[in-house]
Design a protein around this motif. Structure first.
Motif, PDB file in Angstrom:
ATOM      1  N   ASP A 105       0.834  -1.208   0.000  1.00  8.63           N
ATOM      2  CA  ASP A 105       0.000   0.000   0.000  1.00  8.63           C
ATOM      3  C   ASP A 105       0.868   1.256   0.000  1.00  8.63           C
ATOM      4  O   ASP A 105       1.581   1.523   0.962  1.00  8.63           O
ATOM      5  CB  ASP A 105      -0.886  -0.035   1.260  1.00  8.63           C
ATOM      6  CG  ASP A 105      -1.758   1.203   1.401  1.00  8.63           C
ATOM      7  OD1 ASP A 105      -2.561   1.241   2.343  1.00  8.63           O
ATOM      8  OD2 ASP A 105      -1.653   2.124   0.568  1.00  8.63           O
ATOM      9  N   GLU A 143       0.116   9.940   4.132  1.00  3.91           N
ATOM     10  CA  GLU A 143      -1.124   9.666   3.387  1.00  3.91           C
ATOM     11  C   GLU A 143      -2.102   8.916   4.286  1.00  3.91           C
ATOM     12  O   GLU A 143      -3.314   9.101   4.196  1.00  3.91           O
ATOM     13  CB  GLU A 143      -0.796   8.831   2.141  1.00  3.91           C
ATOM     14  CG  GLU A 143      -1.943   8.660   1.175  1.00  3.91           C
ATOM     15  CD  GLU A 143      -2.921   7.564   1.595  1.00  3.91           C
ATOM     16  OE1 GLU A 143      -2.582   6.743   2.453  1.00  3.91           O
ATOM     17  OE2 GLU A 143      -4.043   7.564   1.072  1.00  3.91           O
ATOM     18  N   GLU A 144      -1.578   8.057   5.162  1.00  2.00           N
ATOM     19  CA  GLU A 144      -2.477   7.158   5.894  1.00  2.00           C
ATOM     20  C   GLU A 144      -3.260   7.862   7.014  1.00  2.00           C
ATOM     21  O   GLU A 144      -4.331   7.398   7.401  1.00  2.00           O
ATOM     22  CB  GLU A 144      -1.680   5.979   6.479  1.00  2.00           C
ATOM     23  CG  GLU A 144      -1.175   5.021   5.437  1.00  2.00           C
ATOM     24  CD  GLU A 144      -2.306   4.259   4.744  1.00  2.00           C
ATOM     25  OE1 GLU A 144      -3.481   4.494   5.067  1.00  2.00           O
ATOM     26  OE2 GLU A 144      -2.029   3.467   3.854  1.00  2.00           O
ATOM     27  N   HIS A 395      -4.483  -3.063   4.265  1.00  2.00           N
ATOM     28  CA  HIS A 395      -4.408  -2.577   5.662  1.00  2.00           C
ATOM     29  C   HIS A 395      -4.383  -3.789   6.589  1.00  2.00           C
ATOM     30  O   HIS A 395      -4.963  -3.787   7.664  1.00  2.00           O
ATOM     31  CB  HIS A 395      -5.589  -1.646   5.996  1.00  2.00           C
ATOM     32  CG  HIS A 395      -5.417  -0.269   5.405  1.00  2.00           C
ATOM     33  ND1 HIS A 395      -6.185   0.808   5.768  1.00  2.00           N
ATOM     34  CD2 HIS A 395      -4.571   0.193   4.473  1.00  2.00           C
ATOM     35  CE1 HIS A 395      -5.806   1.886   5.093  1.00  2.00           C
ATOM     36  NE2 HIS A 395      -4.839   1.531   4.280  1.00  2.00           N
TER      37      HIS A 395
HETATM   38 MN    MN Z   1      -3.751   2.854   3.017  1.00  2.00          MN
END
Ligand code: MN
Ligand code: HGY
Ligand code: MN
Length: 436
Positions: A105, A143-144, A395
């Motif tokens: 990811d 980003e997360e 995730h």
């Molecule tokens: Mn993600």
């Protein structure tokens, strides 16, 4: 259609066998940063593992002649400037992760962007080509949104969707701010970063549509809409044994009713509404105490903006009902949202043409997750690509994408980057250097 890495690398494409092996070797090294031991990673924004991997990426970029710089919110850029003063094709993704998450990811998209730039730098030098746009390989900061909310923070500041000061002041659960974390690591840069003319990102699908369809390349045409709430449920601390039930204002009971209500909303709109509460903090979180305060983050995603509006209304009605029946007070704040905005159709068609020319099955797809390209497509023409996720897992440490698909995505991205940098989605530059 699955092709072996061998097949990808030998058929007259920009990706040689050696390139593919070099990329997979780098990906293996990258997956070691914050490795959890179960095949996953934990490298949240500006954590020691994130700092280490960012320093490793900087070395790899500099080893290939790209200049590394950081902007005011810690976005990391590898700059390949071949056309002095020209704007940039910004291509990349994010390397930060969720806790105990998957190693593909975001990280895959950053490394694929770097290797595309490495390949094209060599080829343009050999051809004597000066592309219309320079290249900026990007590793977007945070980003997360797991350590610092909201998610997609670095690209939101870059695109002006989030004020810099608010982002820098955001604190994690221990009270450390973004500014302190970036400053300590030496990633708090100056300036706004390179001027973008266009953008590209490749990412794992994080769903099972491509796998089910036997499609290798997803052509992302739009993003599901999202409404994310920060909710605080206020109750009254009391003895969990001695206090009679009628006297209780149990914040955890009220929060639990809200968690169930979110799930029941999704059941009401099957297939087009996804909901979840992923983070929940209880105070005082003590065994013999009725909780007085619960803070939770509630996430709604929807393929239809009218349905999302209806779901938000139903949620507000349910919150009022929970307050009445459980005696708590619920304060909810819409902390992050985005609509079903399209990616530029001309970018989807460009990507479709490249995938077809390279012999890959491709198909249009919506992204349910947000990405940095979700922010960038409102600023400049943006191409977003997916490669398959096995069983749609993400995730999660079991997240997995096949090497053949990683290399196929790299091959398609490299050709798309070439075309974008050579002006495929930009107004032609006149011979005097202006824009016709
Ligand atoms: Mn993600
Ligand atoms: O919020 C999102 O969908 C992304 O994973 N940050
Ligand atoms: Mn991601």
């Amino acid at each position: 259609m699955q092709k072996s890495t061998e097949a990808v690398a030998t058929r007259g494409s920009t990706i040689s066998l050696e390139n593919a092996a070099d990329f997979l070797r780098d990906f293996e090294t990258m997956s070691g940063f914050g490795a959890t031991g179960n095949g996953g990673v934990d490298r949240q924004a500006a954590s020691d593992a994130d700092v280490a991997q960012r320093r490793w990426l900087a070395d790899r970029l500099e080893a290939h002649g790209l200049r590394v710089e950081y902007d005011r919110i810690g976005n990391q850029f590898g700059l390949l400037e071949l056309a002095p003063g020209a704007p940039y094709l910004v291509v990349g993704s994010h390397m930060d992760s969720q806790p105990t998450a998957g190693k593909y990811d975001g990280a895959y998209g950053v490394l694929a962007a770097a290797h595309a730039a490495f390949r094209l730098a060599e080829q343009w030098a050999a051809e004597g080509t000066v592309p219309q746009h320079n290249l900026a390989v990007v590793n977007w900061f945070n980003e997360e949104g797991s350590r610092f909310t909201p998610s997609m923070m670095g690209s939101a500041v870059y695109t002006g969707l989030l004020p810099l000061e608010a982002a820098l002041a955001t604190q994690d659960r221990t009270g450390v701010s973004v500014a302190e974390a970036l400053g300590a690591a030496g990633f708090l840069g100056q300036g706004d970063g390179p001027v973008a003319a266009c953008c590209a990102e490749i990412h794992i699908e994080q769903g099972r549509l491509l796998e089910n369809a036997g499609t290798t390349i997803g052509l992302v045409s739009a993003t599901w809409a999202a409404s994310k709430y920060r909710v605080v449920v206020h109750g009254d601390q009391a003895h969990s044994g001695a206090t009679v039930m009628a006297d209780r204002r149990d914040a955890l009971y009220g929060a639990s009713l809200l968690v169930v209500a979110a799930r029941e909303l999704a059941d009401r709109f099957p297939g087009i509404l996804h909901t979840a509460v992923g983070q929940l903090d209880v105070y005082p979180n003590s065994p013999v105490v009725v909780a007085s305060r619960v803070e939770l983050l509630l996430d709604l995603r929807c393929a239809d903006e009218a349905v999302l509006a209806e779901a938000n209304t139903l949620l507000r009605e349910r919150i009022a009902e929970i307050e009445r029946t459980s005696g708590v007070t619920i304060v909810s704040e819409l902390s992050h949202e985005w609509g079903i905005d399209l990616y530029q159709p001309e970018g989807v068609e460009l990507a479709r043409g490249v995938a077809e020319r390279l012999g890959y099955a491709s198909g249009e797809i919506l992204t349910v997750a947000g990405h940095d390209s979700t922010n960038m497509k409102g600023l400049v023409p943006t191409v977003m690509l997916f490669v398959p996720s096995v069983d749609g897992v993400s995730h999660n440490e079991r997240e997995y994408t096949r090497d053949d698909d990683l290399v196929a995505g790299l091959e398609v991205l490299t050709e798309i980057v070439r075309r974008l940098a050579e002006g495929a989605l930009s107004p032609a530059r006149s011979t005097e250097g202006g824009v016709e």
